[in-house]
Design an enzyme around this catalytic site. Structure first.
Site, mmCIF file in Angstrom:
data_model
loop_
_atom_site.group_PDB
_atom_site.id
_atom_site.type_symbol
_atom_site.label_atom_id
_atom_site.label_comp_id
_atom_site.label_asym_id
_atom_site.label_seq_id
_atom_site.Cartn_x
_atom_site.Cartn_y
_atom_site.Cartn_z
ATOM 1 N N SER A 66 2.159 -3.526 0.244
ATOM 2 C CA SER A 66 1.886 -3.058 1.607
ATOM 3 C C SER A 66 2.795 -3.740 2.626
ATOM 4 O O SER A 66 3.271 -4.851 2.414
ATOM 5 C CB SER A 66 0.432 -3.342 1.981
ATOM 6 O OG SER A 66 -0.430 -2.701 1.083
HETATM 7 N N1 SAH Z 1 -2.199 -5.346 -2.662
HETATM 8 C C1 SAH Z 1 -1.044 -4.890 -3.407
HETATM 9 C C2 SAH Z 1 -0.784 -3.443 -3.129
HETATM 10 C C3 SAH Z 1 -1.101 -2.685 -4.320
HETATM 11 S S1 SAH Z 1 -0.864 -0.960 -4.306
HETATM 12 C C4 SAH Z 1 0.160 -5.747 -3.131
HETATM 13 O O1 SAH Z 1 0.075 -6.636 -2.275
HETATM 14 O O2 SAH Z 1 1.163 -5.569 -3.810
HETATM 15 C C5 SAH Z 1 -2.415 -0.482 -4.966
HETATM 16 C C6 SAH Z 1 -2.698 -0.925 -6.358
HETATM 17 O O3 SAH Z 1 -3.994 -0.468 -6.684
HETATM 18 C C7 SAH Z 1 -1.755 -0.361 -7.416
HETATM 19 O O4 SAH Z 1 -1.191 -1.398 -8.145
HETATM 20 C C8 SAH Z 1 -2.673 0.507 -8.281
HETATM 21 O O5 SAH Z 1 -2.325 0.522 -9.648
HETATM 22 C C9 SAH Z 1 -4.012 -0.151 -8.061
HETATM 23 N N2 SAH Z 1 -5.196 0.676 -8.318
HETATM 24 C C10 SAH Z 1 -5.424 1.974 -7.999
HETATM 25 N N3 SAH Z 1 -6.659 2.337 -8.381
HETATM 26 C C11 SAH Z 1 -7.225 1.236 -8.946
HETATM 27 C C12 SAH Z 1 -8.489 0.975 -9.540
HETATM 28 N N4 SAH Z 1 -9.453 1.909 -9.625
HETATM 29 N N5 SAH Z 1 -8.716 -0.253 -10.037
HETATM 30 C C13 SAH Z 1 -7.783 -1.207 -9.966
HETATM 31 N N6 SAH Z 1 -6.577 -1.031 -9.425
HETATM 32 C C14 SAH Z 1 -6.294 0.184 -8.914
#
Ligand code: SAH
Length: 218
Positions: A66
């Protein structure tokens, strides 16, 4: 976090000043944590020069880290203190996890994609965060064995608050979750007051999809 010489120190301080302080992030602990966590290490080498820019970046597997401001805003909304236990859904690169780890007692983070989870786990360990647990799993189910959580942060967007997450939120606890359609969401603050859900909308945002039983199918 272990201290090593960091060529990005200045550009990180500028990010804090120009993108966070100027846009109204006031929580001194959040500003300090984001001035400390080496964001460039959470993106691939070719993107390091852009790691402190005012935008999200790809982290592989069609996912993104993000934008710094969004990380700061979500973290500030959580009102963290060093004695709280936090659940994060969507570890991704592990950057947000590291910011949470600087500010909370313990962070449990769930990621559905094993490669991202492994990479984040290794980096967080290398950076010396000993209060973080990363697990591969389906995040809309939460982490029942570790519940209740004082704070919950969901870093992917879903159509509604997944019921298991609200169940696993402690009384008086706060959850921040992007709610909306597959493209646009509203950053939503959820509080548990007397067992009831109180919500407040805190601005528009764009996250990748929250995928799972209580969110989008794929
Ligand atoms: N906070 C992260 C941003 C991640 S993007 C950072 O700082 O890099 C969102 C993430 O959520 C992705 O890696 C995706 O694979 C994960 N995601 C989506 N649905 C999910 C779920 N049901 N359980 C766990 N992770 C999930």
């Amino acid at each position: 976090m272990a201290r090593v010489w960091d060529p990005f120190e200045l550009v990180r301080a500028q990010m804090v000043e120009e993108q966070l302080v100027r846009r109204g992030i006031t929580d001194a602990r959040v500003l300090s944590a984001m001035g400390k966590v080496p964001r460039h290490l959470f993106v691939e080498e070719a993107l390091r020069g852009r790691a402190y820019g005012d935008h999200p970046l790809p982290i592989g597997e069609e996912q993104t880290i993000s934008q710094p401001y969004i990380v700061a805003l979500m973290t500030q909304l959580l009102e963290l203190s060093g004695c709280l236990k936090v659940l994060e859904i969507g570890t991704g690169s592990g950057y947000q996890t590291a910011v949470l780890a600087e500010l909370a007692r313990r962070v449990c983070s769930v990621e559905r994609l094993p490669r991202l989870a492994e990479r984040a786990r290794a980096l967080l360990e290398q950076l010396g965060h000993t209060n973080v647990w990363v697990r591969v799993g389906s995040g809309t189910l939460g982490w029942p064995d570790e519940a209740p959580f004082d704070r919950i942060l969901v870093t992917a967007g879903g159509p509604a608050v997944p019921p298991p997450l609200f169940q696993q939120l402690a009384e008086g606890g706060r959850m921040v979750v992007p709610i909306g359609d597959a493209v646009n969401q509203v950053l939503t603050l959820v509080e548990k007051v007397g067992g009831e859900m109180k919500t407040r909308e805190c601005g528009e945002c764009k996250f990748v999809k929250l995928v799972g039983k209580y969110a989008w199918e794929t």
